[in-house]
Scaffold this active site. Structure first.
Site, short mmCIF file in Angstrom:
data_model
loop_
_atom_site.label_atom_id
_atom_site.label_comp_id
_atom_site.label_asym_id
_atom_site.label_seq_id
_atom_site.Cartn_x
_atom_site.Cartn_y
_atom_site.Cartn_z
N GLU A 275 -18.04 1.26 4.72
CA GLU A 275 -16.60 1.51 4.82
C GLU A 275 -15.79 0.26 4.50
OE1 GLU A 275 -15.08 4.19 4.94
OE2 GLU A 275 -16.62 5.61 5.54
N TYR B 281 -7.18 4.14 8.50
CA TYR B 281 -8.10 4.88 7.63
C TYR B 281 -9.55 4.62 8.02
CZ TYR B 281 -11.23 5.81 3.83
OH TYR B 281 -12.32 6.23 3.12
N ASP C 8 -7.56 8.72 2.27
CA ASP C 8 -7.45 7.54 1.44
C ASP C 8 -6.55 7.89 0.24
OD1 ASP C 8 -9.01 9.10 -0.20
OD2 ASP C 8 -10.60 7.62 -0.51
#
Length: 306
Positions: free
Chosen positions: A40, A123, A141
């Site tokens: 991530e 996010y 996103d």
């Protein structure tokens, strides 16, 4: 009523498309929270193709959260080389140390605890809740924002999109609770491979029949790259990499005079770039990659690897 029928149809069509066309990525459908965390952070502002190359190498060097936490900042940044945006490497390293120190090496399962970690924004926090803890939360996103904007609102240009908060609210109403993780990944893949930013492949889109924008969008021109953090057309990260590489390959003494180093990494270097080069060196020193010794002028400053 028609609105809800459209929403259900879109969800079903995208999930069916994902089952056939979803990308196979090494950080998907795995149970190792640490590997998910690394992916991530790497995927922030970086193309998947580059992450696919760097991800396994990084994990070979730092196979566990604790091994990453024990490493020096310099080691982590050197392994990050080629990814750009070294602040992400620094924050990932800090995050690993906080997780080991304060959370017994575990990734928190609440939004507030995740947001308190270094380098974790909304996010990434939602992505971790979805991927690590299987929570039914929407993950929005830029790809997801673009897809949902085009499908549910009439976008007149390919560079137009609704606000992130508005899209996130819609995404929450669309979320199929039992397939939330799959839905989030499907939207990202659709935006990355079909509903492209500049040249969307509308003919290959599984939801074209319900899309409010579709082929009616005007294709926007390609914007010029920004001029910030560049010299001679190259971003600062290229020059930072050149400095470290040159110092690695120095024969004899490991110390190099800063003005000599400047001309080696930037052949057109002149006094006009002196302030820029000093800032580069200061940044590398803050990151623990080099050591500076000497006076303020480049001619009397010596640089070596830390």
């Amino acid at each position: 009523m028609q609105k809800h029928i459209k929403q259900r149809s879109v969800v079903r069509a995208i999930l069916a498309w994902y089952k056939r066309h979803g990308r196979t990525l090494p950080w998907r459908n795995i149970s190792d929270p640490y590997r998910i965390l690394v992916s991530e952070i790497m995927l922030q502002q970086t193309q998947v193709s580059r992450v696919l190359e760097k991800y396994p190498r990084f994990l070979r060097r730092f196979p566990t959260l604790r091994s990453l936490a024990r490493a020096s900042r310099r080691e982590v940044i050197l392994m990050w080389r080629g990814m750009g945006y070294n602040t992400r490497a620094v924050r990932l390293h800090e995050c690993a140390r906080v997780l080991v120190r304060d959370h017994n090496g575990r990734i928190p399962n609440t939004l507030n605890d995740l947001l308190a970690l270094p380098g974790i924004g909304m996010y990434t926090a939602n992505a971790l809740l979805s991927s690590v803890h299987a929570r039914p939360v929407p993950v929005v996103d830029v790809n997801v924002q673009r897809v949902l904007s085009r499908v549910f609102w009439p976008m007149h240009s390919t560079d137009s999109a609704r606000g992130a908060e508005e899209v996130a609210a819609l995404s929450g109403t669309l979320l199929p609770t039992r397939r939330a993780y799959e839905w989030n990944q499907a939207l990202m893949d659709l935006g990355a491979t079909v509903c492209l930013a500049r040249s969307p492949r509308c003919e290959a889109c599984p939801v074209l029949r319900w899309c409010s924008s579709g082929t009616r969008m005007v294709r926007a021109g390609v914007s010029r790259p920004g001029r910030t953090s560049r010299q001679n057309g190259l971003p600062n990260r290229i020059y930072r990499g050149r400095i470290v590489e040159l110092l690695r390959n120095v024969n004899g003494t490991r110390r190099v005079r800063a003005d000599v180093l400047a001309r080696s990494v930037h052949p057109a270097f002149s006094s006009r770039q002196e302030r820029w080069f000093k800032e580069l060196l200061s940044g590398l020193q803050r990151d623990g990659l080099i050591t500076l010794r000497g006076e303020r002028s480049l001619a009397s400053t010596y640089v070596s690897l830390a």
